[in-house]
Enzyme design. Structure first.
Site, mmCIF file in Angstrom:
data_model
loop_
_atom_site.group_PDB
_atom_site.id
_atom_site.type_symbol
_atom_site.label_atom_id
_atom_site.label_comp_id
_atom_site.label_asym_id
_atom_site.label_seq_id
_atom_site.Cartn_x
_atom_site.Cartn_y
_atom_site.Cartn_z
ATOM 1 N N TRP A 110 74.265 50.197 17.631
ATOM 2 C CA TRP A 110 73.474 49.403 16.689
ATOM 3 C C TRP A 110 72.551 50.265 15.842
ATOM 4 O O TRP A 110 72.403 50.026 14.640
ATOM 5 C CB TRP A 110 72.695 48.323 17.435
ATOM 6 C CG TRP A 110 73.622 47.281 18.006
ATOM 7 C CD1 TRP A 110 73.801 46.970 19.319
ATOM 8 C CD2 TRP A 110 74.538 46.456 17.267
ATOM 9 N NE1 TRP A 110 74.768 45.996 19.447
ATOM 10 C CE2 TRP A 110 75.238 45.663 18.211
ATOM 11 C CE3 TRP A 110 74.835 46.310 15.916
ATOM 12 C CZ2 TRP A 110 76.206 44.743 17.830
ATOM 13 C CZ3 TRP A 110 75.811 45.396 15.532
ATOM 14 C CH2 TRP A 110 76.485 44.616 16.489
ATOM 15 N N ASP A 181 64.266 47.875 16.121
ATOM 16 C CA ASP A 181 65.140 46.733 16.388
ATOM 17 C C ASP A 181 65.022 46.447 17.880
ATOM 18 O O ASP A 181 65.488 47.225 18.713
ATOM 19 C CB ASP A 181 66.578 47.090 16.009
ATOM 20 C CG ASP A 181 67.596 46.028 16.422
ATOM 21 O OD1 ASP A 181 67.201 44.996 16.996
ATOM 22 O OD2 ASP A 181 68.802 46.248 16.169
ATOM 23 N N LYS A 205 69.393 36.526 21.996
ATOM 24 C CA LYS A 205 69.391 37.241 23.274
ATOM 25 C C LYS A 205 68.399 36.582 24.234
ATOM 26 O O LYS A 205 68.775 36.026 25.241
ATOM 27 C CB LYS A 205 69.009 38.708 23.074
ATOM 28 C CG LYS A 205 69.727 39.412 21.940
ATOM 29 C CD LYS A 205 71.191 39.627 22.219
ATOM 30 C CE LYS A 205 71.820 40.506 21.135
ATOM 31 N NZ LYS A 205 73.239 40.779 21.390
#
Length: 375
Positions: A110, A181, A205
């Site tokens: 990511w 992030d 999440k």
């Protein structure tokens, strides 16, 4: 695990999905009850105006709880945005890359994707070499920052590779805004927001369902967006309209608010952190005591509390054993344990809504599977 519904025994699914992930049952029951009639107003959140007083109470209430849980300083703005975490891969450089250069740490897929996207808008300087295989991070003393960087970007928890970074750093220059992030670790533990320029995280999440991103941004970073930055990604414009510049994902914000209230009700972030430690320790303990039967590829210093990747049958995994592991786990109603397609193997995601009891079921199964299949 079983429950009784209308007099019938119902097997309860144990969901270890990396995202969209499990939502607390208590939250789902509230959303179900209010789905067609929100608090007696006679209509669903999905069909009410985002300009109405009813929805304003939802979004401002969610912001208030975010500020309480994370002790957000007054000079930070809370935004509810669209486009997912991937949308922020573009929004961050479009808003913050004032000098045309930014520093990035690549510790997994990511952060790697974020760095690749940022290259469209300026120069990306990697503070450390990208490892051939993700599973560790170069020592912070070895990081090298550029002289004219606009910000330092990293991913706090790499969902695919199970690498989690600390929340504080010693080598980042004091003047350099830190952007993180934290999609996979958001609301799982406390951290000092004032040490960051910006943090953001997709809701799917730990804090709700896919479709909304929570952003917390220091206000002095507003107002520097590139002229080609789309209006819907311009932080200053979004803040000026209190996240209502365009129609937000109303139902998703509503669910996030419910989850935030659930976290607060169940002990806040200290409780979430304590449970995260307990859950991840249960799984890592089985792995570490298996004499290599289970293999976790992550440096123990950076093992994630949220996402535990592992192979079955050794370092590279045994295809037949891993297939059987998934089949047997499925018979016990444990789902979404297959690893990301890019790395294979298994992955257990232990977000806030996954209980210690559910995690114990997985740990017991892993131990039993090892006992029956070890050589």
């Amino acid at each position: 695990m079983e429950s009784v519904v209308n007099g019938c025994i119902k097997k309860k699914i144990i969901n270890f999905s990396p995202g969209p992930a499990k939502i607390p049952e208590e939250v789902l029951e509230i959303a179900q009850k209010e789905l067609v009639d929100f608090q007696g107003h006679g209509l669903s959140v999905m069909e009410m105006s985002h300009r109405s007083k009813e929805f304003e109470s939802i979004i401002f209430g969610a912001e208030k709880t975010v500020r309480e849980l994370l002790d957000v300083p007054a000079n930070y703005k809370v935004l509810f945005m669209q486009g997912g975490g991937a949308g922020q891969f573009s929004a961050v450089p479009l808003n913050l890359m004032r000098t045309g250069t930014a520093d990035y740490l690549v510790s997994g897929s990511w952060s790697q994707a974020a760095a690749k996207e940022a290259k469209k808008y300026g120069t990306v300087h990697l503070v450390a070499p990208t490892p051939e295989k993700f599973g560790s991070v170069p020592d912070e003393s070895e990081w090298k920052f550029s002289d004219n960087s606009s910000y330092f970007y990293h991913c706090g928890n790499e969902t695919v590779h199970g690498v989690e970074l600390p929340t504080t750093f010693t080598s980042v220059p004091g003047h350099l805004p830190i952007v993180a992030d934290i999609s996979s670790s958001l609301m799982s533990r406390k951290f000092d927001v004032s040490k960051y320029g910006m943090v953001f995280g997709g809701a799917q999440k730990n804090v709700g369902c896919a479709g909304v991103v929570l952003g917390i941004i220091r206000e002095d970073l507003f107002g520097h967006a590139r002229k080609e930055c789309p209006s819907v990604l311009d932080y200053k414009l979004l803040d000026a309209h209190t996240s209502l510049y365009n129609t937000p994902p109303c139902f998703n914000v509503y669910v996030m608010g419910l989850v935030l209230n659930w976290i607060k009700k169940h002990g806040g972030l200290d409780a979430m952190d304590e449970m995260s430690q307990r859950k991840s320790s249960l799984i890592y303990s089985v792995i570490d005591k298996s004499n290599g039967f289970y293999y976790n590829p992550v440096d123990k210093r950076y093992r994630s509390r949220m996402n535990v990747p592992f192979r079955v049958g050794g370092v590279n995994g045994d295809e037949e054993l891993e297939k059987r592991f998934l089949q047997e786990a499925g018979k016990l109603h444990m789902v979404q344990l297959k690893g990301h397609r890019s790395v294979g193997g298994m992955r257990a995601s232990l977000y806030n809504a996954v209980t210690v009891e559910e995690t114990q079921v997985l740990a017991d199964f892993m131990q039993d599977f090892y006992d029956r299949n070890r050589v």
